[in-house]
Motif scaffolding. Sequence first.
Motif, PDB file in Angstrom:
ATOM      1  N   GLU A 237       0.741  -1.431   0.047  1.00 44.93           N
ATOM      2  CA  GLU A 237       0.174  -0.031   0.008  1.00 44.93           C
ATOM      3  C   GLU A 237       1.034   1.366   0.002  1.00 44.93           C
ATOM      4  O   GLU A 237       0.638   2.133  -0.658  1.00 44.93           O
ATOM      5  CB  GLU A 237      -0.838  -0.079   1.228  1.00 44.93           C
ATOM      6  N   HIS A 238       1.853   1.040   0.725  1.00 41.72           N
ATOM      7  CA  HIS A 238       2.946   2.518   0.695  1.00 41.72           C
ATOM      8  C   HIS A 238       3.518   2.498  -0.686  1.00 41.72           C
ATOM      9  O   HIS A 238       3.587   3.650  -1.032  1.00 41.72           O
ATOM     10  CB  HIS A 238       4.133   1.939   1.731  1.00 41.72           C
TER      11      HIS A 238
ATOM     12  N   ALA B   1       0.989   4.140  -2.859  1.00 36.49           N
ATOM     13  CA  ALA B   1       0.868   5.453  -2.685  1.00 36.49           C
ATOM     14  C   ALA B   1       1.989   6.469  -3.037  1.00 36.49           C
ATOM     15  O   ALA B   1       1.746   7.549  -3.257  1.00 36.49           O
ATOM     16  CB  ALA B   1       0.708   5.632  -0.935  1.00 36.49           C
TER      17      ALA B   1
END
Length: 227
Positions: free
Chosen positions: A12-13, A16
């Motif tokens: 997810e990082h 992002a």
Amino acid sequence: MDFQDFQTDIIEHARACYPKECCGIIGKKAREIVWTPMENISKSNDTFEMDPKEYTKQLLTQKILAIVHSHVDEPVTASQTDHIQCNALKTDYIIVDVEGNWNHVKPLEGRPYVWKKYDCLTLASDYYKMHYNFEVVWDDREYDNYQEIDYFSKFPEFGFVETNDLAVGNAILFKVNAPVENHCGIYLGNGKILHHTENRKSAIQSLYPLWAKFKTRILTNESLHNG
């Protein structure tokens, strides 16, 4: 320790941060293993750089177990720079991408033994990638009866030829209680080899007297030594 409990958060990082590489740290605070996302201050999208002050701050609060970063629009295979930094820091590297792929890279010394993931052939492959940016990859290997299958005959496919010289970077093949060559190491000079034996951690050891008794061939590659 493979750190995959953090895989969802790390991916997810990476998403992002896309199209820049993400970065972060997995560390141990007291008795807890934690994941800490970090800001990538690099001006380039395809490299990462942590803020030195923030990294130092993390060093003071936790023991760093792994450095994490993503690759952007390319495989999660470790680059030559990744291997160099991983070994210089003596710290695991986790490389991911936005598709969820995951590669756990370890320093050359002290790896646990895992067939096909951390063994003598993958150690040789990573050594050549790190020191010479040269690809030597064995993909088609099966564990069943591996002691009787000559995987080491593939070295010539990568340009290796037999030699009598023990030069730094040359591969040494061994036959250890088996009908075919079943082990390899890299000669480091001064009678030392880097190798990874089954059920032991990868290590630098003396070639003499023990391992010299099992030595069958020395292989060199002119493209490696002549740059």
